[in-house]
Design a protein around this motif. Structure first.
Motif, PDB file in Angstrom:
ATOM      1  N   VAL A 139      -7.452  -1.121  -0.668  1.00 44.69           N
ATOM      2  CA  VAL A 139      -7.867  -2.499  -0.374  1.00 44.69           C
ATOM      3  C   VAL A 139      -6.764  -3.222   0.405  1.00 44.69           C
ATOM      4  O   VAL A 139      -7.045  -3.940   1.373  1.00 44.69           O
ATOM      5  N   ALA A 140      -5.522  -3.014   0.012  1.00 51.37           N
ATOM      6  CA  ALA A 140      -4.403  -3.646   0.722  1.00 51.37           C
ATOM      7  C   ALA A 140      -4.336  -3.168   2.165  1.00 51.37           C
ATOM      8  O   ALA A 140      -4.052  -3.965   3.075  1.00 51.37           O
ATOM      9  N   THR A 141      -4.599  -1.885   2.392  1.00 50.63           N
ATOM     10  CA  THR A 141      -4.615  -1.364   3.766  1.00 50.63           C
ATOM     11  C   THR A 141      -5.712  -2.045   4.573  1.00 50.63           C
ATOM     12  O   THR A 141      -5.507  -2.426   5.734  1.00 50.63           O
ATOM     13  N   PHE A 142      -6.876  -2.217   3.958  1.00 52.70           N
ATOM     14  CA  PHE A 142      -7.973  -2.923   4.624  1.00 52.70           C
ATOM     15  C   PHE A 142      -7.576  -4.367   4.944  1.00 52.70           C
ATOM     16  O   PHE A 142      -7.789  -4.852   6.057  1.00 52.70           O
ATOM     17  N   LEU A 143      -6.965  -5.046   3.969  1.00 50.70           N
ATOM     18  CA  LEU A 143      -6.538  -6.430   4.188  1.00 50.70           C
ATOM     19  C   LEU A 143      -5.449  -6.528   5.256  1.00 50.70           C
ATOM     20  O   LEU A 143      -5.392  -7.511   6.002  1.00 50.70           O
ATOM     21  N   ALA A 144      -4.607  -5.509   5.333  1.00 48.26           N
ATOM     22  CA  ALA A 144      -3.613  -5.474   6.411  1.00 48.26           C
ATOM     23  C   ALA A 144      -4.310  -5.419   7.763  1.00 48.26           C
ATOM     24  O   ALA A 144      -3.899  -6.102   8.709  1.00 48.26           O
ATOM     25  N   GLY A 145      -5.369  -4.623   7.841  1.00 48.25           N
ATOM     26  CA  GLY A 145      -6.138  -4.547   9.087  1.00 48.25           C
ATOM     27  C   GLY A 145      -6.782  -5.876   9.441  1.00 48.25           C
ATOM     28  O   GLY A 145      -6.775  -6.301  10.606  1.00 48.25           O
ATOM     29  N   VAL A 146      -7.331  -6.551   8.449  1.00 49.88           N
ATOM     30  CA  VAL A 146      -7.941  -7.868   8.682  1.00 49.88           C
ATOM     31  C   VAL A 146      -6.871  -8.863   9.121  1.00 49.88           C
ATOM     32  O   VAL A 146      -7.069  -9.625  10.086  1.00 49.88           O
ATOM     33  N   SER A 147      -5.744  -8.852   8.448  1.00 48.87           N
ATOM     34  CA  SER A 147      -4.642  -9.758   8.818  1.00 48.87           C
ATOM     35  C   SER A 147      -4.181  -9.494  10.245  1.00 48.87           C
ATOM     36  O   SER A 147      -3.883 -10.431  10.994  1.00 48.87           O
ATOM     37  N   TRP A 148      -4.132  -8.209  10.609  1.00 48.59           N
ATOM     38  CA  TRP A 148      -3.707  -7.854  11.958  1.00 48.59           C
ATOM     39  C   TRP A 148      -4.703  -8.368  12.999  1.00 48.59           C
ATOM     40  O   TRP A 148      -4.312  -8.884  14.043  1.00 48.59           O
ATOM     41  N   MET A 149      -5.991  -8.246  12.702  1.00 46.76           N
ATOM     42  CA  MET A 149      -6.998  -8.778  13.634  1.00 46.76           C
ATOM     43  C   MET A 149      -6.810 -10.283  13.815  1.00 46.76           C
ATOM     44  O   MET A 149      -6.893 -10.796  14.939  1.00 46.76           O
TER      45      MET A 149
ATOM     46  N   SER B  85       0.821  -1.210   0.000  1.00 46.26           N
ATOM     47  CA  SER B  85       0.000   0.000   0.000  1.00 46.26           C
ATOM     48  C   SER B  85       0.856   1.262   0.000  1.00 46.26           C
ATOM     49  O   SER B  85       0.611   2.194  -0.776  1.00 46.26           O
ATOM     50  N   GLN B  86       1.862   1.305   0.844  1.00 45.86           N
ATOM     51  CA  GLN B  86       2.718   2.493   0.933  1.00 45.86           C
ATOM     52  C   GLN B  86       3.469   2.745  -0.371  1.00 45.86           C
ATOM     53  O   GLN B  86       3.579   3.889  -0.822  1.00 45.86           O
ATOM     54  N   LEU B  87       3.966   1.689  -0.979  1.00 44.90           N
ATOM     55  CA  LEU B  87       4.721   1.845  -2.213  1.00 44.90           C
ATOM     56  C   LEU B  87       3.828   2.273  -3.378  1.00 44.90           C
ATOM     57  O   LEU B  87       4.209   3.124  -4.183  1.00 44.90           O
ATOM     58  N   VAL B  88       2.635   1.694  -3.448  1.00 42.42           N
ATOM     59  CA  VAL B  88       1.696   2.076  -4.501  1.00 42.42           C
ATOM     60  C   VAL B  88       1.273   3.533  -4.335  1.00 42.42           C
ATOM     61  O   VAL B  88       1.204   4.283  -5.320  1.00 42.42           O
TER      62      VAL B  88
END
Length: 124
Positions: free
Chosen positions: A59-69, A20-23
């Motif tokens: 979307v990647a940021t959202f998926l990062a949040g899901v992965s973190w949960m 996400s950060q790189l994109v």
């Protein structure tokens, strides 16, 4: 083996965040400088928000949040959270190669200290 699989959630968080950060950096660079006027800034942001690459970053940021949960169901936060600091190192290195950003000795020493810190915390 199960513990290794559990770490997947932590590493997925890292990969999604770094992507996400790189994109975002790539797309902001491609969009050009931020306009000075307020309406120009609003238009700039709105145009960026609707580009496919920026949407993929969101979307990647959202998926990062899901992965973190999911990681939080497997680990104590005091164990898992230091791994997230690997984001800094991965973004630093990728930005050097992808965007020709500076990579100084100070940044390298700081990154080495982060890695040492993650190793020390993961052992305890």
């Amino acid at each position: 083996m199960a513990r290794i699989v559990d770490h997947f959630f932590i590493f997925a968080t890292i990969i999604f965040t770094v992507y996400s950060q790189l994109v975002m950096r790539w797309q902001v660079m491609a969009a050009g400088p931020l306009p000075v006027d307020t309406s120009g800034k609003a238009s700039y942001v709105i145009n960026l928000l609707f580009t496919p690459w920026v949407l993929s970053g969101i979307v990647a940021t959202f998926l990062a949040g899901v992965s973190w949960m999911l990681a939080m169901t497997k680990f104590e936060i005091s164990y898992a959270y230091p791994f997230v600091s690997l984001n800094y190192i991965l973004v630093l290195v990728a930005a050097f190669f992808l965007f020709n950003e500076t990579l100084s000795v100070t940044k390298l020493i700081g990154s080495a200290l982060v890695v040492v810190g993650v190793v020390v915390i993961s052992r305890g």
